[in-house]
Scaffold this active site. Structure first.
Site, PDB file in Angstrom:
ATOM      1  N   ALA A 342      56.526  63.006  49.028  1.00 44.32           N
ATOM      2  CA  ALA A 342      57.293  62.400  47.935  1.00 44.32           C
ATOM      3  C   ALA A 342      58.060  63.459  47.141  1.00 44.32           C
ATOM      4  O   ALA A 342      57.529  64.522  46.849  1.00 44.32           O
ATOM      5  CB  ALA A 342      56.356  61.633  47.001  1.00 44.32           C
ATOM      6  N   GLU A 399      56.636  69.293  36.438  1.00 44.18           N
ATOM      7  CA  GLU A 399      55.573  68.568  37.131  1.00 44.18           C
ATOM      8  C   GLU A 399      54.693  67.768  36.178  1.00 44.18           C
ATOM      9  O   GLU A 399      53.992  66.850  36.592  1.00 44.18           O
ATOM     10  CB  GLU A 399      54.707  69.547  37.933  1.00 44.18           C
TER      11      GLU A 399
HETATM   12 ZN   LIG Z   1      56.531  66.823  41.424  1.00 42.82          ZN
END
Ligand SMILES: [Zn+2]
Ligand SMILES: *[C@@H]1O[C@H](CO)[C@@H](O)[C@H](O)[C@H]1NC(C)=O
Ligand SMILES: *[C@@H]1O[C@H](CO)[C@@H](O)[C@H](O)[C@H]1NC(C)=O
Length: 620
Positions: A342, A399
């Site tokens: 992903a 992130e």
């Molecule tokens: Zn990521």
């Protein structure tokens, strides 16, 4: 292009004619140069990204070639820009923002290599990434059926099978596919090192670490890690003890590292998939809404709509139509090879942002959807910044964004609110179960993430002899995570590239940083939403859901729209009021579990720590 080169020759002339040219004139000129450059940078990076997307979503030799050509083109351009930038005395500029932009434009990365070597490196890397994506193994029960991919078939077994022999079989088949990566990897390390030196870094490790803009960053992480280690060891000891009861003494030892194939993940990076066989209170609920999601007919598209709804509930930016038109949200069924891992993509054009994910309808994937949408939100928030600032405050920030939302989504409070969790009675035992489940993902991951880059730093820095490369990897995994491979490995194997990010040259420290700071952001959002109060049992951190809270959304927005325009402590301060990365929020979140594990492990005489592994030897 024309205008810029003209401007450029004028400025060169000015520098050449007069050594004592007024620094402010030179700054004005540089500012103009940087402004003019911006559009061109976006255009060329857009072209490069389009080629990268075409390849990642459809791996063919032709697409690989086109992608590498586009990257070579970009590399050449970046190198030219850097050379032009370095003709200015930007280090002494007074305008701090201009200086910051110039310093970023001066970076060349791999493009610093001579053209032939740069192309060689690009093709090496895309080759390794492709071989990762193309790994196929035979079915355990039907060895004539040999078209099983990591996603979804192998992962489905690794996460759900409780047959140690079957798990071991898939582990060995998968890891064995990477023996042949050693040769290209050796060359990759060589070229990486050469590029780092051309960029005036000691090695690729220092190059990667420079993104965090703090010379003490490595040490800060070591310190935080030392703080977390006691909790990790309690968790590890408890899990090994429960696995031993489940699989028996022959499969799991009392004191050794945990055989990693039993942990529900190919790399033993998160252990949440085996929660159901080791949860503290088996008779109490352990939240998994996967079945309910399927029962309600939730589709991958619907999962992304749910994510979009969370962001907009915070007054953040709604997904643009382009996202829906151009993303790949399910694995294509036409048989083409693609990189299923992903990922979220920024095309450096207004509102052109996309996700590529082979989404399955599970709880875990619902969290991944939020993770990827976090990247997308960041892209959209900073899209009006200059090109060089269209990135995270540091790689860990990027992130962390979506994970902060996932922490909220995964609470019983939120899952009940959206109708996925029914008949759930929160009590102390259910709460310990829930915290334990979270720890299997969020705490187990920390040493794993650290070792991914510690290993590569060591190789970049030339600290490991080539004939020890594989065992050095397993020694780190053993030392930090207390796990070991299911079978004896040797220097005939090469196992680190079995992790996507190692094969694909993606720095990994970002995930460790993310897993630490996301708890700082979460705690702060929860305080803003009046959902958390230290010491108040009515408002515990682990059941805080800041959905719909504009105050939390505002803080988020203020940080996100900065992009990389300021050093990361400034960005963190805008959101949380803190300027330091700390393990304090994690410790607070997991405090009730830590206490419970200590008591429980003592009561059961559980061994804490682990003895040496004998699962890697020089050669077989
Ligand atoms: Zn990521
Ligand atoms: C994949 O790429 C090839 C070119 O290499 C092209 O012919 C084909 O149509 C592409 N397939 C899809 C589904 O886009
Ligand atoms: C590295 O340092 C040298 C010498 O100081 C300098 O000429 C060169 O431009 C630097 N390279 C980069 C990419 O900054």
């Amino acid at each position: 292009m024309k205008l810029i080169s003209l401007l450029w020759s004028v400025s060169l002339l000015a520098v050449a004619l007069s050594r004592n040219i007024d620094i402010e004139d030179s700054e004005l000129e540089a500012a103009e140069f940087v402004r003019e450059l911006d559009h061109e940078l976006n255009t060329i990076v857009n072209k490069d990204t389009e080629a990268g997307w075409a390849y990642a979503s459809n791996i063919t030799d032709a697409n690989e070639l086109l992608k590498n050509e586009a990257s070579a083109e970009t590399g050449k351009f970046i190198k030219e820009v850097s050379e032009k930038v370095n003709k200015y005395d930007w280090v002494n500029f007074k305008d701090q923002d201009l200086k910051r932009q110039m310093s970023k434009l001066a970076k060349q990365g791999y493009a610093a290599l001579p053209e032939e070597k740069y192309k060689e490196l690009l093709s090496l890397m895309s080759g390794m990434e492709a071989s990762f994506a193309k790994v196929k193994v035979c079915d355990y029960k039907d060895r004539t059926k040999c078209d099983l991919s990591l996603e979804p078939e192998i992962e489905a077994v690794i996460t759900t099978s409780r047959d140690p022999e079957e798990l071991k079989y898939y582990w060995v088949e998968f890891y064995n596919a990477f023996k042949s990566v050693r040769e290209p990897f050796e060359r990759y390390i060589e070229l990486n090192t050469e590029a780092a030196k051309l960029n005036n870094y000691t090695s690729g490790a220092e190059d990667w670490l420079s993104e965090y803009e703090d010379d003490t960053f490595e040490q800060q992480l070591e310190n935080i890690f030392d703080e977390i280690r006691p909790l990790y060891e309690q968790l590890h000891g408890y899990v090994r003890w429960r696995l031993r009861k489940f699989y028996g003494n022959k499969v799991v030892s009392e004191k050794g590292p945990i055989p990693m194939h039993l942990l529900g993940n190919m790399w033993a990076q998160t252990w949440g998939e085996i929660a159901s066989i080791i949860s503290p209170f088996p008779e109490k609920p352990l939240i998994d809404v996967s079945d309910e999601m399927v029962r309600q007919g939730i589709t991958p598209k619907k999962m992304f709509e749910m994510g979009d709804d969370f962001f907009t509930s915070l007054n953040l930016i709604k997904l643009p139509q382009t996202f829906w038109d151009k993303s790949i949200l399910e694995k294509p069924t036409d048989g083409r090879d693609l990189i299923c891992h992903a990922s979220a993509w920024d095309f450096y054009k207004k509102d052109d942002v996309r996700i590529k994910q082979c989404t399955r309808v599970t709880q875990d994937q619902l969290f991944t959807v939020h993770h990827e949408l976090g990247h997308i939100q960041y892209f959209l928030q900073y899209q009006n910044q200059p090109h060089v600032y269209r990135t995270g405050a540091n790689p860990g920030f990027h992130e962390a964004v979506g994970d902060v939302l996932s922490l909220s989504v995964s609470t019983p409070r939120h899952l009940q609110k959206i109708g996925l969790l029914k008949d759930y009675k929160p009590d102390e035992e259910a709460k310990i179960n829930q915290l334990f489940l979270k720890a299997l993902d969020k705490i187990a991951f920390l040493p794993f993430a650290f070792t991914m880059d510690k290993y590569r730093w060591a190789l970049f820095r030339g600290e490991v002899k080539k004939d020890r490369w594989n065992c050095a990897f397993w020694r780190l995994r053993e030392e930090y995570s207390g796990i070991e491979p299911p079978v004896v490995r040797s220097e005939d194997d090469f196992d680190a590239p079995a992790k996507y990010h190692v094969s694909a040259d993606v720095e990994y420290l970002r995930y460790l940083v993310s897993f630490i700071i996301q708890f700082q952001f979460y705690k702060s959002a929860c305080i803003k939403a009046n959902q958390y109060e230290a010491g108040n049992p009515e408002l515990p951190l682990d059941n805080c859901d800041f959905y719909g809270n504009a105050e939390a959304g505002k803080a988020f927005e203020a940080m996100l729209k900065m992009g990389a325009s300021k050093p990361w402590p400034d960005a963190m301060e805008v959101f949380t009021g803190e300027r330091k990365m700390t393990g304090k929020a994690i410790a607070e979140y997991f405090a009730p579990l830590t206490q419970w594990l200590e008591v429980e492990n003592k009561k059961n005489n559980v061994f804490i720590g682990w003895t040496k592994s004998d699962k890697c030897r020089g050669s077989k």
